[in-house]
Design a protein around this motif. Structure first.
Motif, PDB file in Angstrom:
ATOM      1  N   UNK A   3       0.848  -1.192   0.000  1.00  0.00           N
ATOM      2  CA  UNK A   3       0.000   0.000   0.000  1.00  0.00           C
ATOM      3  C   UNK A   3       0.882   1.239   0.000  1.00  0.00           C
ATOM      4  N   UNK A   4       0.345   2.345  -0.519  1.00  0.00           N
ATOM      5  CA  UNK A   4       1.024   3.627  -0.518  1.00  0.00           C
ATOM      6  C   UNK A   4       0.060   4.651   0.059  1.00  0.00           C
ATOM      7  N   UNK A   5       0.496   5.332   1.133  1.00  0.00           N
ATOM      8  CA  UNK A   5      -0.363   6.328   1.776  1.00  0.00           C
ATOM      9  C   UNK A   5      -0.567   7.525   0.860  1.00  0.00           C
ATOM     10  N   UNK A  13      -3.877   0.729  -2.836  1.00  0.00           N
ATOM     11  CA  UNK A  13      -3.547  -0.673  -2.673  1.00  0.00           C
ATOM     12  C   UNK A  13      -4.661  -1.557  -3.191  1.00  0.00           C
ATOM     13  N   UNK A  14      -4.593  -2.857  -2.872  1.00  0.00           N
ATOM     14  CA  UNK A  14      -5.594  -3.823  -3.324  1.00  0.00           C
ATOM     15  C   UNK A  14      -6.642  -4.005  -2.233  1.00  0.00           C
ATOM     16  N   UNK A  15      -7.900  -3.790  -2.579  1.00  0.00           N
ATOM     17  CA  UNK A  15      -8.997  -3.961  -1.622  1.00  0.00           C
ATOM     18  C   UNK A  15      -9.142  -5.448  -1.291  1.00  0.00           C
ATOM     19  N   UNK A  20      -9.641  -5.193  -6.144  1.00  0.00           N
ATOM     20  CA  UNK A  20      -9.268  -4.185  -7.135  1.00  0.00           C
ATOM     21  C   UNK A  20      -8.213  -3.251  -6.554  1.00  0.00           C
ATOM     22  N   UNK A  21      -7.297  -2.788  -7.421  1.00  0.00           N
ATOM     23  CA  UNK A  21      -6.280  -1.809  -7.042  1.00  0.00           C
ATOM     24  C   UNK A  21      -6.907  -0.427  -7.126  1.00  0.00           C
ATOM     25  N   UNK A  22      -6.981   0.266  -5.986  1.00  0.00           N
ATOM     26  CA  UNK A  22      -7.542   1.615  -5.963  1.00  0.00           C
ATOM     27  C   UNK A  22      -7.285   2.248  -4.608  1.00  0.00           C
TER      28      UNK A  22
END
Length: 113
Positions: A3-5, A13-15, A20-22
Protein backbone atom coordinates in the motif's frame (compact mmCIF):
# COMPACT_ATOMS: atom_id res chain seq x y z
CA UNK A 1 -0.44 -6.42 -0.28
CA UNK A 2 1.60 -3.32 -0.85
CA UNK A 3 0.00 0.00 0.00
CA UNK A 4 1.02 3.63 -0.52
CA UNK A 5 -0.36 6.33 1.78
CA UNK A 6 -2.18 9.09 -0.11
CA UNK A 7 -3.06 11.14 3.01
CA UNK A 8 -3.76 10.42 6.70
CA UNK A 9 -6.91 8.44 5.87
CA UNK A 10 -6.43 7.01 2.39
CA UNK A 11 -3.89 4.67 0.83
CA UNK A 12 -3.50 3.10 -2.59
CA UNK A 13 -3.55 -0.67 -2.67
CA UNK A 14 -5.59 -3.82 -3.32
CA UNK A 15 -9.00 -3.96 -1.62
CA UNK A 16 -9.31 -7.20 0.37
CA UNK A 17 -13.03 -7.38 -0.43
CA UNK A 18 -13.13 -6.88 -4.22
CA UNK A 19 -9.43 -7.39 -5.08
CA UNK A 20 -9.27 -4.18 -7.13
CA UNK A 21 -6.28 -1.81 -7.04
CA UNK A 22 -7.54 1.61 -5.96
CA UNK A 23 -7.60 4.12 -3.11
CA UNK A 24 -8.48 2.46 0.19
CA UNK A 25 -10.17 4.00 3.20
CA UNK A 26 -10.15 3.03 6.86
CA UNK A 27 -13.27 1.16 7.95
CA UNK A 28 -13.64 1.05 11.73
CA UNK A 29 -14.57 -2.54 12.54
CA UNK A 30 -16.58 -1.17 15.45
CA UNK A 31 -18.19 1.96 13.95
CA UNK A 32 -17.34 5.20 15.77
CA UNK A 33 -21.04 5.89 16.35
CA UNK A 34 -21.13 2.72 18.52
CA UNK A 35 -17.99 3.38 20.59
CA UNK A 36 -19.79 4.81 23.65
CA UNK A 37 -22.24 1.89 23.75
CA UNK A 38 -19.45 -0.67 23.36
CA UNK A 39 -17.42 0.93 26.18
CA UNK A 40 -20.43 1.04 28.51
CA UNK A 41 -21.98 -2.37 27.75
CA UNK A 42 -18.87 -4.44 27.09
CA UNK A 43 -15.97 -2.50 28.59
CA UNK A 44 -14.10 -2.25 25.27
CA UNK A 45 -10.90 -0.22 25.50
CA UNK A 46 -9.59 2.31 23.00
CA UNK A 47 -7.35 -0.27 21.31
CA UNK A 48 -10.29 -2.60 20.61
CA UNK A 49 -12.44 0.29 19.40
CA UNK A 50 -9.78 1.69 17.07
CA UNK A 51 -9.30 -1.48 14.97
CA UNK A 52 -9.64 -0.70 11.26
CA UNK A 53 -9.38 -2.47 7.93
CA UNK A 54 -8.41 -0.79 4.65
CA UNK A 55 -11.09 -1.25 1.98
CA UNK A 56 -12.07 0.71 -1.13
CA UNK A 57 -14.79 3.37 -0.96
CA UNK A 58 -17.36 1.34 -2.95
CA UNK A 59 -16.91 -1.67 -0.64
CA UNK A 60 -16.92 0.63 2.41
CA UNK A 61 -20.27 2.04 1.29
CA UNK A 62 -21.61 -1.47 0.65
CA UNK A 63 -20.69 -2.51 4.22
CA UNK A 64 -22.66 0.41 5.66
CA UNK A 65 -25.64 -0.32 3.38
CA UNK A 66 -25.67 -3.97 4.45
CA UNK A 67 -26.07 -3.49 8.21
CA UNK A 68 -26.80 -0.88 10.86
CA UNK A 69 -23.98 0.65 12.90
CA UNK A 70 -25.07 -1.37 15.95
CA UNK A 71 -25.22 -4.61 13.99
CA UNK A 72 -21.77 -3.96 12.51
CA UNK A 73 -20.39 -3.37 16.03
CA UNK A 74 -22.02 -6.42 17.60
CA UNK A 75 -21.97 -9.04 14.84
CA UNK A 76 -19.76 -8.00 11.90
CA UNK A 77 -16.59 -6.74 13.63
CA UNK A 78 -13.89 -8.50 11.59
CA UNK A 79 -13.01 -8.57 7.91
CA UNK A 80 -13.63 -12.33 7.91
CA UNK A 81 -17.15 -11.86 9.26
CA UNK A 82 -17.88 -9.09 6.76
CA UNK A 83 -16.66 -11.32 3.93
CA UNK A 84 -19.15 -14.02 5.02
CA UNK A 85 -22.15 -11.64 4.93
CA UNK A 86 -24.54 -12.80 2.15
CA UNK A 87 -25.12 -9.30 0.75
CA UNK A 88 -21.38 -8.51 0.80
CA UNK A 89 -20.50 -11.81 -0.87
CA UNK A 90 -22.77 -10.78 -3.76
CA UNK A 91 -21.38 -7.24 -3.71
CA UNK A 92 -17.74 -8.38 -3.78
CA UNK A 93 -18.36 -10.72 -6.70
CA UNK A 94 -20.10 -7.92 -8.62
CA UNK A 95 -17.52 -5.24 -7.76
CA UNK A 96 -14.55 -7.44 -8.63
CA UNK A 97 -15.81 -7.69 -12.23
CA UNK A 98 -16.18 -3.91 -12.70
CA UNK A 99 -13.59 -1.88 -14.56
CA UNK A 100 -12.20 1.15 -12.79
CA UNK A 101 -13.00 4.52 -14.35
CA UNK A 102 -10.07 6.93 -14.36
CA UNK A 103 -7.70 4.97 -12.16
CA UNK A 104 -9.91 4.07 -9.24
CA UNK A 105 -12.97 6.25 -9.46
CA UNK A 106 -15.59 3.51 -9.37
CA UNK A 107 -17.53 5.11 -6.53
CA UNK A 108 -20.87 5.00 -8.35
CA UNK A 109 -21.18 1.22 -8.31
CA UNK A 110 -24.40 -0.14 -6.83
CA UNK A 111 -25.60 -3.71 -6.73
CA UNK A 112 -29.35 -4.04 -7.17
CA UNK A 113 -31.07 -6.07 -4.47
Amino acid sequence: GRVRWVNDDDVEGRCPMCSREMNLTKHHLIPRASHAMMKKRFGHDTKALSRTVLICRPCHSAVHRAESETSLALEWDTLEKLMSHPQLIKWSAFASRQKLAGGGGATGLRLRK
